[in-house]
Design an enzyme around this catalytic site. Structure first.
Site, short mmCIF file in Angstrom:
data_model
loop_
_atom_site.label_atom_id
_atom_site.label_comp_id
_atom_site.label_asym_id
_atom_site.label_seq_id
_atom_site.Cartn_x
_atom_site.Cartn_y
_atom_site.Cartn_z
N TYR A 178 0.85 -1.19 0.00
CA TYR A 178 0.00 0.00 0.00
C TYR A 178 0.89 1.25 0.00
CZ TYR A 178 -3.24 3.48 1.91
OH TYR A 178 -3.97 4.60 2.13
N LYS A 186 -11.50 -0.30 5.96
CA LYS A 186 -11.96 -0.99 4.76
C LYS A 186 -13.04 -2.02 5.11
CE LYS A 186 -8.57 1.51 3.15
NZ LYS A 186 -7.20 1.02 3.07
C1 LIG Z 1 -5.91 1.64 3.44
C2 LIG Z 1 -4.80 0.73 3.76
C3 LIG Z 1 -3.89 1.01 4.78
C4 LIG Z 1 -3.95 2.32 5.57
O1 LIG Z 1 -5.08 2.35 6.38
P1 LIG Z 1 -5.81 3.72 6.79
O2 LIG Z 1 -6.95 3.25 7.60
O3 LIG Z 1 -6.20 4.42 5.52
O4 LIG Z 1 -4.82 4.52 7.57
C5 LIG Z 1 -2.90 0.09 5.06
N1 LIG Z 1 -2.79 -1.05 4.36
C6 LIG Z 1 -3.64 -1.36 3.37
C7 LIG Z 1 -3.48 -2.64 2.63
C8 LIG Z 1 -4.66 -0.47 3.03
O5 LIG Z 1 -5.49 -0.78 2.03
#
Ligand SMILES: *Cc1c(COP(=O)(O)O)cnc(C)c1O
Length: 395
Positions: free
Chosen positions: A106, A203
């Site tokens: 990411y 997510k």
């Molecule tokens: C979105 C995401 C993050 C970061 O998370 P946030 O909640 O946006 O800080 C880390 N790893 C992955 C794989 C992500 O998709």
């Protein structure tokens, strides 16, 4: 047969059946929001169970217990974002230590590792984790933490977690797996030998796109104690209301993923035969190079896919012309979204590094929601045809 001591069926039940309010005399079936900063103490010298929300809060504890149970860990901690969780796990590494990371990560993780950790005297290097032999050569005597994602996002490269866990153990380091893309419903890295599971709970775990949250789940109580010490010392624990929202979101995780995953399979099948699409990346397709490995360590392919059109202009036009897919970073929500990772979620990775890692500039990422399949197909078909036509006419 499941490799886990818990089948997905059990997990679907565990998502909805748990003690929502331990010790509460009124026995509510939903977890109360303990919206308080501080707690009255029994005497001047004796502490009660809770004293200050930065340290611990009953709403957060119910969420933490639930996440630990879902991932099969001994303890979970929840943070203000996924990045805060990743940062907290990186804080386990002291100055002079080395973090070895997979080379497909990411964008925000890449930024944290490459631009923040070196300020603390922690060195970082990247290696292709899909090739355990090459990865083995990248360990250093001072390697303390290994960090990887599988499937990677957005290209869905698959890492053999058991193989990397064995290597990491042999080097006396900790293996942390970012399980955001799969969620515990589809993949439980601790069962595969990982030491720490990290989530952007923003997510799929939350699932409604209305909370920023992160989690770390551990197998070793001593690592949990250290993370709890760091959380109290640095003050990045998730606020009670956000804990409540996240807990509420997790209750429908199985139902949301089952439905979105079914739609994603069908959408991938449809995209493969679309004339304006030059490549489809979805680990649920049998021709995906990581198909067998992935399905030996996970219970499904999830609800994210990516495709290419052969031209950045066409891909940008597709993203802009869809109406049902929100143009947005992030994924895992009840509503479908679409993005151009190289210009959006992965823009913090320099273009030359993206090129090195073979991240195509024309890649379109789709996160499938709970919409009807026919509606999503109709929308994407119209956008693809319009985009291909527009660019052909202009060029
Ligand atoms: C979105 C995401 C993050 C970061 O998370 P946030 O909640 O946006 O800080 C880390 N790893 C992955 C794989 C992500 O998709």
């Amino acid at each position: 047969m499941s490799i886990h001591d818990r089948t997905s069926g059990d997990l679907a039940t565990a998502l909805v059946r748990f003690d929502a309010a331990p010790g509460d005399p009124y026995r509510p079936t939903a977890t109360p929001i303990y919206q308080t900063a501080t707690f009255e103490q029994p005497t001047a010298t004796a502490f009660g169970q809770y004293d200050y929300t930065r340290t611990a809060n009953p709403t957060r504890d119910v969420l933490n217990e639930q996440l630990a149970a879902l991932e099969g860990g001994v303890r979970a901690l929840t943070y203000t974002s996924g990045m805060a969780a990743l940062n907290a796990v990186c804080e386990l590494v002291e100055a002079g230590g080395h973090v070895l990371a997979g080379d497909d990560l990411y964008g925000g993780t890449w930024r944290l590792l490459s631009r923040v950790l070196p300020r603390r005297g922690v060195s970082v290097s990247y290696a292709d984790a899909t090739d355990p032999e090459r990865f083995a050569a990248a360990f250093r005597p001072e390697t303390r933490l290994v960090l990887l994602e599988t499937p990677t996002n957005p290209l869905q490269r698959i890492v053999d977690v058991r193989a990397i866990a064995a290597l990491t153990r042999a080097h006396g380091a900790l293996l942390a797996v970012d399980n955001t893309v799969m969620s515990p419903y589809l993949q439980r890295p601790l069962d595969l030998g990982a030491d720490v599971v990290i989530h952007s709970a923003t997510k799929a775990l939350c699932g409604h796109g209305d909370v920023m949250a992160g989690a770390a789940v551990v197998r070793d109580p001593a690592v949990g104690d250290e993370l709890a010490f760091l959380q109290n010392a640095t003050g990045n624990g998730l606020a009670p209301f956000d804990c409540y929202l996240l807990l509420r979101g997790t209750r429908t995780l199985a139902a949301r993923i089952d439905r979105a995953q079914r739609t994603t399979h069908a959408l991938a099948d449809w995209l493969v035969s679309h004339p304006a699409v030059t490549a489809v990346h979805y680990v649920g397709r049998p021709e995906h190079p990581g198909y067998t490995l992935h399905h030996g360590q996970a219970d499904g392919a999830g609800a994210l896919l990516a495709f290419e059109t052969g031209a950045v202009g066409v891909s940008a036009a597709v993203v802009e012309q869809t109406r049902l897919f929100t143009t947005a970073v992030s994924f895992g929500s009840v509503a479908a979204s679409i993005s151009l990772p190289c210009a959006m979620s992965h823009a913090s990775i320099p273009a030359e590094v993206r090129a090195e890692r073979a991240l195509p500039e024309d890649l379109v990422r789709v996160s499938v929601g709970l919409e009807a399949l026919e509606d999503l197909i109709a929308d994407l078909d119209r956008a693809l045809n319009a985009a291909a036509g527009t660019v052909r006419a202009a060029g």
